[in-house]
Design an enzyme around this catalytic site. Sequence first.
Site, PDB file in Angstrom:
ATOM      1  N   GLY A 106       0.782  -1.204   0.015  1.00 33.39           N
ATOM      2  CA  GLY A 106       0.146   0.036   0.368  1.00 33.39           C
ATOM      3  C   GLY A 106       0.607   1.281   0.261  1.00 33.39           C
ATOM      4  N   SER A 107       1.967   1.475  -0.079  1.00 36.69           N
ATOM      5  CA  SER A 107       3.224   2.254  -0.863  1.00 36.69           C
ATOM      6  C   SER A 107       2.047   3.741  -1.033  1.00 36.69           C
ATOM      7  CB  SER A 107       3.750   2.192  -1.050  1.00 36.69           C
ATOM      8  OG  SER A 107       4.226   1.968  -2.575  1.00 36.69           O
ATOM      9  N   ASN A 108       0.922   2.903  -2.545  1.00 37.07           N
ATOM     10  CA  ASN A 108       0.613   4.076  -3.038  1.00 37.07           C
ATOM     11  C   ASN A 108      -0.204   4.683  -2.125  1.00 37.07           C
ATOM     12  OD1 ASN A 108       1.232   4.566  -6.106  1.00 37.07           O
ATOM     13  ND2 ASN A 108       2.231   2.471  -5.927  1.00 37.07           N
ATOM     14  N   LEU A 114      -5.240  -7.007  -6.880  1.00 35.27           N
ATOM     15  CA  LEU A 114      -5.029  -8.635  -7.352  1.00 35.27           C
ATOM     16  C   LEU A 114      -6.101  -8.960  -8.062  1.00 35.27           C
ATOM     17  CD1 LEU A 114      -1.828  -9.881  -5.632  1.00 35.27           C
ATOM     18  CD2 LEU A 114      -1.413  -8.351  -7.453  1.00 35.27           C
ATOM     19  N   LEU A 118      -9.513  -9.556  -9.842  1.00 34.67           N
ATOM     20  CA  LEU A 118     -10.599  -8.975 -10.744  1.00 34.67           C
ATOM     21  C   LEU A 118     -11.573  -8.282 -10.385  1.00 34.67           C
ATOM     22  CD1 LEU A 118      -9.978  -8.544 -14.084  1.00 34.67           C
ATOM     23  CD2 LEU A 118     -11.093 -10.831 -14.264  1.00 34.67           C
ATOM     24  N   HIS A 121      -0.908   0.787 -12.702  1.00 37.34           N
ATOM     25  CA  HIS A 121      -0.194  -0.796 -13.393  1.00 37.34           C
ATOM     26  C   HIS A 121       1.049  -0.011 -13.923  1.00 37.34           C
ATOM     27  CE1 HIS A 121       0.130  -4.674 -14.864  1.00 37.34           C
ATOM     28  NE2 HIS A 121       0.972  -3.916 -16.047  1.00 37.34           N
ATOM     29  N   ASP A 170      -6.294  -5.206 -17.080  1.00 37.99           N
ATOM     30  CA  ASP A 170      -5.430  -4.126 -17.328  1.00 37.99           C
ATOM     31  C   ASP A 170      -5.847  -3.144 -18.759  1.00 37.99           C
ATOM     32  OD1 ASP A 170      -3.735  -4.495 -15.382  1.00 37.99           O
ATOM     33  OD2 ASP A 170      -2.764  -5.900 -15.735  1.00 37.99           O
TER      34      ASP A 170
HETATM   35  C1  GRF Z   1       2.123  -1.363  -7.698  1.00 43.39           C
HETATM   36  O1  GRF Z   1       3.208  -0.788  -8.835  1.00 43.39           O
HETATM   37  C2  GRF Z   1       0.865  -0.596  -8.839  1.00 43.39           C
HETATM   38  O2  GRF Z   1       0.956  -0.458 -10.139  1.00 43.39           O
HETATM   39  C3  GRF Z   1       0.436  -2.423  -8.972  1.00 43.39           C
HETATM   40  O3  GRF Z   1       0.699  -2.713  -7.622  1.00 43.39           O
HETATM   41  C4  GRF Z   1       2.258  -2.295  -7.102  1.00 43.39           C
HETATM   42  C5  GRF Z   1       1.601  -1.752  -5.682  1.00 43.39           C
HETATM   43  O4  GRF Z   1       2.280  -0.860  -4.877  1.00 43.39           O
HETATM   44  N1  GRF Z   1      -0.613  -2.173  -8.989  1.00 43.39           N
HETATM   45  P1  GRF Z   1       2.283  -1.330  -3.851  1.00 43.39           P
HETATM   46  O5  GRF Z   1       1.121  -2.039  -2.972  1.00 43.39           O
HETATM   47  O6  GRF Z   1       0.766   0.698  -3.460  1.00 43.39           O
HETATM   48  O7  GRF Z   1       3.344  -0.417  -2.867  1.00 43.39           O
END
Ligand code: GRF
Length: 191
Positions: free
Chosen positions: A13-15, A86, A88, A105, A146
Amino acid sequence: MKKRIAIFASGSGSNAQKIMEYFKYSSLAEVALVLSNNPDAYVLQRADNFEIPTHVFDRQAFYETDEIIDILKRLEIDLVVLAGFLWLVPQNLLKAFPNKIINIHPALLPKYGGKGMYGDRVHKAVLEAGDEEHGITIHFVNENFDEGEVIYQAKFKIESEDSLEIIKFKGQQLEHQHFPKIIENLLKKYN
Ligand code: GRF
């Protein structure tokens, strides 16, 4: 009223972290809920740190009931953000939130997408193909992995000495830099 974001994530979950940080003091929008299919996902801890509610669900609830839709509707969610999620997305959820579900992605779609193309496998395939550039894609979600309409892409050049770890890091930097802003731009268009 602030726009309300729900984030789905399966892992670190870094995003999600960057999105929660970005909107913490926003007057436009807030992260109202973080959902995961994985009870051990670190993203749940991150959400707790922001005092954002979380919800964990299993395969049966996701694919065979309207439980998730009911929760999202009850919380008046405006935008669903998949950030490292992850599974669908099923038809009923897509129908309930038309053009309101986006994904990030770690490659330049349509290259290196589809089932099984996630994490290091993506970057490995890029290096094996000898590509000169790599990047990220933010796109609407449809019934295939995707494949929805592209909203935004950012690229970088691959140097000859770049390792998998390096290109992965460069991609992550781009994700963190752009994803919250793209979400903000989308939400500005909603009334
Ligand atoms: C990211 O690289 C994103 O593009 C992909 O999964 C990864 C998630 O990374 N869908 P994080 O959990 O946000 O660190």
